[in-house]
Scaffold this motif. Structure first.
Motif, PDB file in Angstrom:
ATOM      1  N   GLU A  37       0.846  -1.204   0.000  1.00  0.00           N
ATOM      2  CA  GLU A  37       0.000   0.000   0.000  1.00  0.00           C
ATOM      3  C   GLU A  37       0.875   1.246   0.000  1.00  0.00           C
ATOM      4  O   GLU A  37       1.811   1.356   0.781  1.00  0.00           O
ATOM      5  N   ASP A  47     -16.010   9.524   3.765  1.00  0.00           N
ATOM      6  CA  ASP A  47     -17.257   9.706   4.519  1.00  0.00           C
ATOM      7  C   ASP A  47     -18.169   8.538   4.183  1.00  0.00           C
ATOM      8  O   ASP A  47     -17.730   7.390   4.267  1.00  0.00           O
ATOM      9  N   ILE A  48     -19.380   8.794   3.722  1.00  0.00           N
ATOM     10  CA  ILE A  48     -20.347   7.692   3.641  1.00  0.00           C
ATOM     11  C   ILE A  48     -19.988   6.683   2.540  1.00  0.00           C
ATOM     12  O   ILE A  48     -19.591   7.068   1.447  1.00  0.00           O
ATOM     13  N   ARG A 111     -16.642   5.474   5.562  1.00  0.00           N
ATOM     14  CA  ARG A 111     -15.690   4.624   4.840  1.00  0.00           C
ATOM     15  C   ARG A 111     -14.453   4.334   5.683  1.00  0.00           C
ATOM     16  O   ARG A 111     -14.001   3.179   5.777  1.00  0.00           O
ATOM     17  N   VAL A 136       3.848   1.280  -5.542  1.00  0.00           N
ATOM     18  CA  VAL A 136       4.222   0.422  -6.665  1.00  0.00           C
ATOM     19  C   VAL A 136       4.368   1.310  -7.894  1.00  0.00           C
ATOM     20  O   VAL A 136       3.445   2.047  -8.246  1.00  0.00           O
ATOM     21  N   ARG A 195     -19.713  16.850  -0.554  1.00  0.00           N
ATOM     22  CA  ARG A 195     -19.965  15.868   0.511  1.00  0.00           C
ATOM     23  C   ARG A 195     -19.349  16.325   1.817  1.00  0.00           C
ATOM     24  O   ARG A 195     -18.307  16.995   1.825  1.00  0.00           O
ATOM     25  N   ASP A 314     -11.965  -0.679  -8.251  1.00  0.00           N
ATOM     26  CA  ASP A 314     -12.033   0.531  -9.088  1.00  0.00           C
ATOM     27  C   ASP A 314     -11.006   0.562 -10.206  1.00  0.00           C
ATOM     28  O   ASP A 314     -11.200   1.250 -11.205  1.00  0.00           O
TER      29      ASP A 314
HETATM   30  C1  LIG Z   1      -8.772   7.869   0.686  1.00  0.00           C
HETATM   31  C2  LIG Z   1     -10.025   7.381   0.025  1.00  0.00           C
HETATM   32  C3  LIG Z   1     -11.254   7.899   0.447  1.00  0.00           C
HETATM   33  C4  LIG Z   1     -12.431   7.456  -0.147  1.00  0.00           C
HETATM   34  N1  LIG Z   1     -13.628   7.924   0.317  1.00  0.00           N
HETATM   35  C5  LIG Z   1     -14.769   7.428  -0.170  1.00  0.00           C
HETATM   36  C6  LIG Z   1     -16.025   7.813   0.368  1.00  0.00           C
HETATM   37  O1  LIG Z   1     -16.098   8.615   1.275  1.00  0.00           O
HETATM   38  N2  LIG Z   1     -17.155   7.267  -0.150  1.00  0.00           N
HETATM   39  C7  LIG Z   1     -17.116   6.361  -1.175  1.00  0.00           C
HETATM   40  O2  LIG Z   1     -18.166   5.883  -1.609  1.00  0.00           O
HETATM   41  N3  LIG Z   1     -15.936   5.968  -1.704  1.00  0.00           N
HETATM   42  C8  LIG Z   1     -14.771   6.471  -1.236  1.00  0.00           C
HETATM   43  N4  LIG Z   1     -13.578   6.058  -1.757  1.00  0.00           N
HETATM   44  C9  LIG Z   1     -13.588   5.120  -2.898  1.00  0.00           C
HETATM   45  C10 LIG Z   1     -13.987   3.733  -2.468  1.00  0.00           C
HETATM   46  O3  LIG Z   1     -13.234   3.305  -1.378  1.00  0.00           O
HETATM   47  C11 LIG Z   1     -13.813   2.821  -3.666  1.00  0.00           C
HETATM   48  O4  LIG Z   1     -14.559   3.351  -4.731  1.00  0.00           O
HETATM   49  C12 LIG Z   1     -14.328   1.402  -3.471  1.00  0.00           C
HETATM   50  O5  LIG Z   1     -14.324   1.008  -2.138  1.00  0.00           O
HETATM   51  C13 LIG Z   1     -13.483   0.416  -4.302  1.00  0.00           C
HETATM   52  O6  LIG Z   1     -12.258   0.225  -3.620  1.00  0.00           O
HETATM   53  P1  LIG Z   1     -10.870  -0.063  -4.302  1.00  0.00           P
HETATM   54  O7  LIG Z   1     -10.125  -0.875  -3.291  1.00  0.00           O
HETATM   55  O8  LIG Z   1     -11.017  -0.606  -5.657  1.00  0.00           O
HETATM   56  O9  LIG Z   1     -10.185   1.363  -4.482  1.00  0.00           O
HETATM   57  P2  LIG Z   1      -9.671   2.405  -3.398  1.00  0.00           P
HETATM   58  O10 LIG Z   1     -10.562   2.455  -2.217  1.00  0.00           O
HETATM   59  O11 LIG Z   1      -9.442   3.670  -4.134  1.00  0.00           O
HETATM   60  O12 LIG Z   1      -8.276   1.802  -2.907  1.00  0.00           O
HETATM   61  C14 LIG Z   1      -7.110   1.827  -3.687  1.00  0.00           C
HETATM   62  C15 LIG Z   1      -5.915   1.710  -2.766  1.00  0.00           C
HETATM   63  O13 LIG Z   1      -4.730   1.544  -3.551  1.00  0.00           O
HETATM   64  C16 LIG Z   1      -3.729   2.390  -3.057  1.00  0.00           C
HETATM   65  N5  LIG Z   1      -2.811   2.693  -4.166  1.00  0.00           N
HETATM   66  C17 LIG Z   1      -3.064   3.450  -5.265  1.00  0.00           C
HETATM   67  N6  LIG Z   1      -2.005   3.477  -6.082  1.00  0.00           N
HETATM   68  C18 LIG Z   1      -1.049   2.722  -5.499  1.00  0.00           C
HETATM   69  C19 LIG Z   1       0.284   2.366  -5.859  1.00  0.00           C
HETATM   70  N7  LIG Z   1       0.838   2.806  -6.992  1.00  0.00           N
HETATM   71  N8  LIG Z   1       0.990   1.562  -5.017  1.00  0.00           N
HETATM   72  C20 LIG Z   1       0.442   1.091  -3.869  1.00  0.00           C
HETATM   73  N9  LIG Z   1      -0.822   1.416  -3.471  1.00  0.00           N
HETATM   74  C21 LIG Z   1      -1.560   2.203  -4.276  1.00  0.00           C
HETATM   75  C22 LIG Z   1      -4.474   3.602  -2.539  1.00  0.00           C
HETATM   76  O14 LIG Z   1      -3.710   4.337  -1.597  1.00  0.00           O
HETATM   77  C23 LIG Z   1      -5.705   2.954  -1.916  1.00  0.00           C
HETATM   78  O15 LIG Z   1      -5.498   2.576  -0.585  1.00  0.00           O
HETATM   79  C24 LIG Z   1     -12.375   6.488  -1.200  1.00  0.00           C
HETATM   80  C25 LIG Z   1     -11.139   5.986  -1.624  1.00  0.00           C
HETATM   81  C26 LIG Z   1      -9.970   6.408  -1.017  1.00  0.00           C
HETATM   82  C27 LIG Z   1      -8.642   5.829  -1.467  1.00  0.00           C
END
Ligand SMILES: Cc1cc2nc3c(=O)[nH]c(=O)nc-3n(C[C@H](O)[C@H](O)[C@H](O)COP(=O)(O)OP(=O)(O)OC[C@H]3O[C@@H](n4cnc5c(N)ncnc54)[C@H](O)[C@@H]3O)c2cc1C
Length: 431
Positions: A37, A47-48, A111, A136, A195, A314
Motif C-alpha cells: 500500500e 465519509d459515507i 468509509r 508500486v 460531501r 475501481d
Molecule cells: C482515501 C479514500 C477515500 C475514499 N472515500 C470514499 C467515500 O467517502 N465514499 C465512497 O463511496 N468511496 C470512497 N472512496 C472510494 C472507495 O473506497 C472505492 O470506490 C471502493 O471502495 C473500491 O475500492 P478499491 O479498493 O477498488 O479502491 P480504493 O478504495 O481507491 O483503494 C485503492 C488503494 O490503492 C492504493 N494505491 C493506489 N495506487 C497505489 C500504488 N501505486 N501503489 C500502492 N498502493 C496504491 C491507494 O492508496 C488505496 O489505498 C475512497 C477511496 C480512497 C482511497
C-alpha cells in the motif's frame, strides 16, 4: 480442486476494499498473500460508503465478529426509513427498511471507520502482511530466474516476485496501464458531489434541524432537476453526513477531490426547500469536499496478456455512487479471484484470472449501469408521473444485485470450469 502443491504467492497492490477482500479471501483459500500500500499510514479517510447485503453476506461468512463490529458504525433505519421529498419540500414517499438479516446485513457508514475494522482484521486477526509506504511504480510478468511469474517494483527500487499480481490500486491505477498496454483516460461523468461529515452539535442545537438527530438515525433525500441531496444521521444520530450530486463538467485530471466552498452549495439551492440550506449551514467548511465523479467505459479486459496480472475493484471498473455498489463489487471481485486461484492451482494461473474475468465481467458492467439509471430516474423525474406512482423514486433493491452470493457463484462456475467437488481435475480447463 487443485492438488496441494507449493502455495500460490499473491501480490496485492493497494489496501482499499478490493485489496483487503482479495487478501482475506486468498488467505482463507490457503494462499500466501502480501499487500503493498502506497499510504504510509491508514487514516479513517472519506465519509459515507454503502455495502449492500451481497457485501454483508461476504463479511458474515468471513467472520460474524466483523459484522458485530461494523453494525454499530452503520446507519440503522429500522424506525425512520428513507424519506424522499421533492426539492421544493413536499414529502413524496417513505421507503421502509427491510428487516435486518445477520447473515447478510446491509452496512452503510463512514468509509474510514469501516475500512479500519477490515484492516485490523487482516493484519491482527489473520496475520496477513500489509506493507505500508510502498508505492508500486510498475508491475511485470516473467522474472529473470523463472521462479516467480510476475512481480512489482516499488518506488524504493525494491523488486518483489510472486506468482500473481492483483492490481487493486483504485481509479488511477498503475496496473491498468500494464494490463492494457496503454494509458487510459478517465472521463468526467458530467456530475460532481459536494460531501461532508461532521458531528451533530450544531444540528441538534437548532430547533429546525434537531429532528434529524434527536431520536436516532435518519435518512432524507430531496430530488430536483439534475440534482439530488441526501442527508443522513448515524451512530444514534451522533454524526451527520450529506451528499449533493449536481452537474459539473470540469475536466478530470489526476486530481478529482478538492476542498469545497459552502457558497457554491448555496447557489444550487436557489428555489429549494429552505431546510436544505439550513442543514448545510451547520457544516464546518473544512469538512466540505468537492468530489468529481468519474465515468469509465468498460475496459476491454482486466487480465494481462501473459495472464499473471489482473485488475480488481475501481482499477478495473469505477462506479457512480448512485449504484451504491462500488465497494461491494470490489469485495465480490476479491472473493472471486481467490476462488478461481484455489480451483485452478499454481500451474494454471492465467486460466484462473481469465475465469475470474469471465465470471465477473457482465455482472459488473450491468451493475455499473444502474448508477446512471437511478440518477436519471431522480434527476429527470416527471412530477406528474411521481404523483401517480411515488414509489418510483425509491432506491431500487434488485434481487439479482443484492441477493447474489459471489462465493457460491464462483465455486459453481469453477467447478464447471476446472473440476468437480471430489477434487478431480477435469484435464483441459474451459477457459
Ligand atoms: C482515501 C479514500 C477515500 C475514499 N472515500 C470514499 C467515500 O467517502 N465514499 C465512497 O463511496 N468511496 C470512497 N472512496 C472510494 C472507495 O473506497 C472505492 O470506490 C471502493 O471502495 C473500491 O475500492 P478499491 O479498493 O477498488 O479502491 P480504493 O478504495 O481507491 O483503494 C485503492 C488503494 O490503492 C492504493 N494505491 C493506489 N495506487 C497505489 C500504488 N501505486 N501503489 C500502492 N498502493 C496504491 C491507494 O492508496 C488505496 O489505498 C475512497 C477511496 C480512497 C482511497
Amino acid at each position: 480442486m487443485s492438488s496441494p502443491t507449493k502455495p500460490i504467492n499473491v501480490i496485492v497492490i493497494g489496501a482499499g476494499f478490493a485489496g483487503l477482500s482479495t487478501a482475506i479471501s486468498c488467505h482463507r483459500a490457503g494462499l500466501n498473500v502480501t499487500i503493498y500500500e502506497r499510504a504510509p499510514a491508514l487514516q479513517p479517510l472519506g465519509d459515507i460508503i454503502s455495502f449492500g447485503r451481497n457485501a454483508g453476506l461476504i463479511f458474515a461468512r468471513w467472520d460474524r465478529a466483523l459484522v458485530d463490529e461494523m453494525l454499530p458504525l452503520s446507519i440503522d433505519l429500522r424506525h425512520h426509513g428513507f424519506r424522499i421529498h421533492k426539492y421544493t419540500g413536499e414529502h413524496v414517499t417513505t421507503q421502509h427498511s427491510v428487516p435486518r438479516d445477520m447473515e447478510a446485513p446491509t452496512i452503510n457508514g463512514h468509509r474510514g471507520e469501516l475500512h479500519l475494522v477490515l484492516v485490523r482484521y487482516v493484519t491482527e486477526r489473520l496475520g496477513v502482511e500489509l506493507r505500508l509506504g510502498c508505492e508500486v511504480v510498475s508491475c511485470f510478468e516473467g522474472t529473470p530466474d523463472g521462479e516467480g511469474r510476475a512481480g512489482i517494483e516499488l518506488a524504493s527500487g525494491e523488486k518483489v516476485y510472486g506468482d500473481v499480481v492483483i492490481g487493486c490500486d483504485g481509479v488511477h491505477s498503475k496496473a491498468r496501464e500494464l494490463v492494457l498496454g496503454h494509458e487510459t483516460k478517465l472521463q468526467s461523468s458530467g456530475y460532481a458531489i459536494f460531501r461532508a461529515w461532521f458531528d451533530n452539535k450544531d444540528i441538534i442545537a437548532d430547533p429546525l434541524t434537531r429532528h434529524l438527530c434527536e431520536n436516532g438515525d435518519t435518512f432524507n433525500g430531496w430530488i430536483g432537476p439534475d440534482v439530488h441531496f441526501l442527508v443522513s444521521s448515524l451512530k444514534g444520530g451522533k454524526d451527520v453526513c450529506w451528499v449533493l450530486t449536481h452537474k459539473d463538467d470540469s475536466n478530470i485530471t489526476d486530481r478529482w477531490s478538492f476542498p469545497g466552498k459552502l457558497a457554491d452549495v448555496y447557489k444550487i439551492f436557489e428555489g429549494w426547500d429552505p431546510i436544505c440550506r439550513r442543514i448545510v449551514s451547520k457544516t464546518p467548511e473544512d469538512s466540505l469536499i468537492d468530489w468529481k465523479l468519474i465515468w469509465q467505459d468498460p475496459l476491454p479486459t482486466w487480465v494481462s496478456k501473459g495472464g499473471h496480472i489482473a485488475l480488481a475493484g475501481d482499477s478495473a471498473h469505477a462506479f457512480l455512487p448512485t449504484s451504491t455498489q462500488g465497494a461491494t463489487q470490489a469485495l465480490e471481485d476479491g472473493v472471486t479471484i481467490a476462488t478461481c486461484l484455489k480451483w485452478a492451482g499454481r500451474e494454471r494461473i492465467p486460466e484462473a484470472l481469465r475465469a475470474f474475468e469471465k465470471i465477473r465481467y457482465d455482472r459488473v458492467c450491468k451493475v455499473q449501469e444502474t448508477g446512471k439509471t437511478t440518477r436519471e430516474r431522480w434527476h429527470k423525474a416527471s412530477w406528474d408521473e411521481v404523483e401517480r406512482n411515488p414509489k418510483s423514486l425509491e432506491l431500487p433493491r434488485e434481487d439479482w444485485i443484492l441477493g447474489h452470493d459471489a462465493e457460491g457463484h464462483a465455486e459453481e462456475m469453477c467447478e464447471r470450469i476446472f473440476g468437480d467437488r471430489s477434487g478431480n481435475m477435469r484435464g483441459e480447463s474451459k477457459i
